[in-house]
Design a protein around this motif. Structure first.
Motif, PDB file in Angstrom:
ATOM      1  N   LEU A 191     -48.536  54.531 -16.568  1.00  0.00           N
ATOM      2  CA  LEU A 191     -47.756  54.600 -15.329  1.00  0.00           C
ATOM      3  C   LEU A 191     -46.365  54.006 -15.507  1.00  0.00           C
ATOM      4  O   LEU A 191     -45.369  54.563 -15.043  1.00  0.00           O
ATOM      5  N   GLU A 192     -46.294  52.865 -16.186  1.00  0.00           N
ATOM      6  CA  GLU A 192     -44.998  52.222 -16.421  1.00  0.00           C
ATOM      7  C   GLU A 192     -44.063  53.126 -17.214  1.00  0.00           C
ATOM      8  O   GLU A 192     -42.846  53.171 -16.955  1.00  0.00           O
ATOM      9  N   SER A 193     -44.632  53.859 -18.167  1.00  0.00           N
ATOM     10  CA  SER A 193     -43.802  54.710 -19.015  1.00  0.00           C
ATOM     11  C   SER A 193     -43.171  55.857 -18.232  1.00  0.00           C
ATOM     12  O   SER A 193     -42.180  56.449 -18.671  1.00  0.00           O
ATOM     13  N   ASP A 194     -43.735  56.145 -17.045  1.00  0.00           N
ATOM     14  CA  ASP A 194     -43.178  57.224 -16.215  1.00  0.00           C
ATOM     15  C   ASP A 194     -42.590  56.686 -14.921  1.00  0.00           C
ATOM     16  O   ASP A 194     -42.318  57.445 -13.985  1.00  0.00           O
ATOM     17  N   GLY A 195     -42.390  55.371 -14.850  1.00  0.00           N
ATOM     18  CA  GLY A 195     -41.741  54.768 -13.687  1.00  0.00           C
ATOM     19  C   GLY A 195     -42.563  54.803 -12.416  1.00  0.00           C
ATOM     20  O   GLY A 195     -42.006  54.764 -11.309  1.00  0.00           O
ATOM     21  N   LEU A 196     -43.890  54.846 -12.532  1.00  0.00           N
ATOM     22  CA  LEU A 196     -44.752  54.914 -11.353  1.00  0.00           C
ATOM     23  C   LEU A 196     -45.316  53.528 -11.020  1.00  0.00           C
ATOM     24  O   LEU A 196     -45.419  52.660 -11.874  1.00  0.00           O
ATOM     25  N   ARG A 197     -45.688  53.348  -9.752  1.00  0.00           N
ATOM     26  CA  ARG A 197     -46.154  52.049  -9.272  1.00  0.00           C
ATOM     27  C   ARG A 197     -47.615  51.820  -9.677  1.00  0.00           C
ATOM     28  O   ARG A 197     -48.488  52.661  -9.423  1.00  0.00           O
ATOM     29  N   ILE A 198     -47.862  50.653 -10.254  1.00  0.00           N
ATOM     30  CA  ILE A 198     -49.215  50.306 -10.680  1.00  0.00           C
ATOM     31  C   ILE A 198     -50.070  49.886  -9.485  1.00  0.00           C
ATOM     32  O   ILE A 198     -51.268  50.172  -9.438  1.00  0.00           O
ATOM     33  N   ASP A 199     -49.465  49.222  -8.497  1.00  0.00           N
ATOM     34  CA  ASP A 199     -50.254  48.788  -7.338  1.00  0.00           C
ATOM     35  C   ASP A 199     -50.746  49.979  -6.516  1.00  0.00           C
ATOM     36  O   ASP A 199     -51.851  49.948  -5.965  1.00  0.00           O
ATOM     37  N   ASP A 200     -49.949  51.041  -6.450  1.00  0.00           N
ATOM     38  CA  ASP A 200     -50.416  52.252  -5.759  1.00  0.00           C
ATOM     39  C   ASP A 200     -51.635  52.837  -6.474  1.00  0.00           C
ATOM     40  O   ASP A 200     -52.589  53.307  -5.849  1.00  0.00           O
ATOM     41  N   PHE A 201     -51.592  52.793  -7.803  1.00  0.00           N
ATOM     42  CA  PHE A 201     -52.712  53.299  -8.597  1.00  0.00           C
ATOM     43  C   PHE A 201     -53.963  52.443  -8.351  1.00  0.00           C
ATOM     44  O   PHE A 201     -55.072  52.968  -8.205  1.00  0.00           O
ATOM     45  N   GLY A 202     -53.764  51.116  -8.278  1.00  0.00           N
ATOM     46  CA  GLY A 202     -54.889  50.218  -8.007  1.00  0.00           C
ATOM     47  C   GLY A 202     -55.547  50.519  -6.671  1.00  0.00           C
ATOM     48  O   GLY A 202     -56.775  50.525  -6.556  1.00  0.00           O
ATOM     49  N   SER A 203     -54.724  50.792  -5.662  1.00  0.00           N
ATOM     50  CA  SER A 203     -55.260  51.149  -4.340  1.00  0.00           C
ATOM     51  C   SER A 203     -56.041  52.457  -4.410  1.00  0.00           C
ATOM     52  O   SER A 203     -57.089  52.611  -3.777  1.00  0.00           O
ATOM     53  N   MET A 204     -55.533  53.390  -5.191  1.00  0.00           N
ATOM     54  CA  MET A 204     -56.211  54.671  -5.335  1.00  0.00           C
ATOM     55  C   MET A 204     -57.561  54.500  -6.018  1.00  0.00           C
ATOM     56  O   MET A 204     -58.564  55.095  -5.610  1.00  0.00           O
ATOM     57  N   ILE A 205     -57.598  53.659  -7.054  1.00  0.00           N
ATOM     58  CA  ILE A 205     -58.859  53.408  -7.748  1.00  0.00           C
ATOM     59  C   ILE A 205     -59.887  52.790  -6.792  1.00  0.00           C
ATOM     60  O   ILE A 205     -61.071  53.168  -6.800  1.00  0.00           O
ATOM     61  N   ALA A 206     -59.438  51.850  -5.963  1.00  0.00           N
ATOM     62  CA  ALA A 206     -60.347  51.249  -4.984  1.00  0.00           C
ATOM     63  C   ALA A 206     -60.917  52.317  -4.061  1.00  0.00           C
ATOM     64  O   ALA A 206     -62.092  52.274  -3.675  1.00  0.00           O
ATOM     65  N   HIS A 207     -60.082  53.299  -3.722  1.00  0.00           N
ATOM     66  CA  HIS A 207     -60.503  54.361  -2.807  1.00  0.00           C
ATOM     67  C   HIS A 207     -61.513  55.304  -3.457  1.00  0.00           C
ATOM     68  O   HIS A 207     -62.447  55.778  -2.799  1.00  0.00           O
ATOM     69  N   VAL A 208     -61.335  55.591  -4.741  1.00  0.00           N
ATOM     70  CA  VAL A 208     -62.212  56.577  -5.403  1.00  0.00           C
ATOM     71  C   VAL A 208     -63.376  55.926  -6.151  1.00  0.00           C
ATOM     72  O   VAL A 208     -64.126  56.624  -6.829  1.00  0.00           O
ATOM     73  N   SER A 209     -63.523  54.615  -6.032  1.00  0.00           N
ATOM     74  CA  SER A 209     -64.576  53.925  -6.778  1.00  0.00           C
ATOM     75  C   SER A 209     -65.958  54.477  -6.472  1.00  0.00           C
ATOM     76  O   SER A 209     -66.828  54.536  -7.353  1.00  0.00           O
ATOM     77  N   GLN A 210     -66.197  54.883  -5.229  1.00  0.00           N
ATOM     78  CA  GLN A 210     -67.512  55.426  -4.886  1.00  0.00           C
ATOM     79  C   GLN A 210     -67.779  56.724  -5.649  1.00  0.00           C
ATOM     80  O   GLN A 210     -68.904  56.977  -6.078  1.00  0.00           O
ATOM     81  N   VAL A 211     -66.734  57.525  -5.828  1.00  0.00           N
ATOM     82  CA  VAL A 211     -66.892  58.774  -6.579  1.00  0.00           C
ATOM     83  C   VAL A 211     -67.247  58.464  -8.029  1.00  0.00           C
ATOM     84  O   VAL A 211     -68.148  59.074  -8.619  1.00  0.00           O
ATOM     85  N   VAL A 212     -66.545  57.487  -8.622  1.00  0.00           N
ATOM     86  CA  VAL A 212     -66.840  57.079  -9.998  1.00  0.00           C
ATOM     87  C   VAL A 212     -68.268  56.555 -10.094  1.00  0.00           C
ATOM     88  O   VAL A 212     -69.003  56.859 -11.042  1.00  0.00           O
TER      89      VAL A 212
END
Length: 250
Positions: A191-212
């Protein structure tokens, strides 16, 4: 007020003592370094002068140290073994399945009702519904300490009288967790290499954890039953992703 003894006042042990106090228990504590015990005095704990006297004050004692070796070094004296005889000991230190078996044998030789436990939570989570403590060993010890344990964690599965079950389950959980950590740290670099926010990704992971979790549940059933005839993804497809990892990293 019911008494509970807590041996060991590191970050987790001190938290266990505070949670039990808030739940209405009288907590007797002992720690090798008295300074850590003194910091809990204003919270209402009773500081014992020795391990034996701390254990004698309660029917249930919890020991939470760095590892099982440190635990046995404190418990394996004549005075302490006499104090423990006929009482419940809950081991919440970190140890291996074999060490759990060794501890159970030691407990049986000394007439101790032994419950092996493993905490799958951080100190900040203790006392909350999301905290988990795996337990195994003496059913009598579990029944006698169940309400105490459920004050400490919302999820306290008893995995049976095979004493190594809690430790093995904990190591399996940590294997999954540490693998996830490594995956997340690599994800952060992507994510850092493409200038994207890591905290947004963390929130997304929390949201999809049930799917995983559902994916892992499915794969666990496949392995348990040995039914490998309906894969959800081929090895070739997975290798395509691995090749993408390598190319992006370079």
């Amino acid at each position: 007020m019911k008494n509970v003894t807590v041996i060991g006042l590191g970050s987790m042990g001190a938290t266990l003592a505070r949670v039990l106090l808030k739940k209405g228990y009288q907590v007797i504590v002992w720690n090798r370094s008295i300074e850590k015990a003194e910091s809990l005095l204003e919270d209402g704990v009773i500081v014992a002068t020795s391990v034996a006297s701390a254990i004698s004050a309660s029917e249930v004692s919890i020991i939470c140290l760095s590892d099982y070796k440190a635990s046995i070094s404190i418990l394996d004296s004549k005075e302490v073994k006499q104090a423990l005889s006929g009482r419940v000991l809950i081991e919440l230190s970190t140890g291996s399945p074999q060490q759990a078996r060794d501890n159970e044998l030691w407990a049986q030789e000394n007439n101790v009702e032994y419950l092996d436990g493993a905490i799958a939570a951080s100190p900040l989570q203790m006392g909350n519904s999301e905290a988990t403590i795996f337990t195994s060993g003496s059913l009598k010890a579990y029944k006698q300490s169940e309400q105490i344990l459920k004050c400490l964690a919302g999820n306290v599965p008893y995995l049976g009288e095979q004493v190594s079950a809690a430790s093995s389950t904990d190591l399996a959980f940590l294997s999954y967790l540490f693998g996830s950590y490594l995956g997340f740290f690599h994800a952060a670099r992507i994510l850092e290499s493409d200038g994207l926010r890591i905290d947004d990704f963390g929130s997304m992971i929390a949201h999809v954890s049930q799917v995983v979790g559902e994916v892992i549940k499915y794969e666990s059933e496949v392995i348990q039953t040995g039914t490998y005839d309906n894969p959800q993804s081929s090895i070739n497809m997975c290798m395509t992703t691995v090749e993408l990892f390598m190319a992006q990293a370079q």
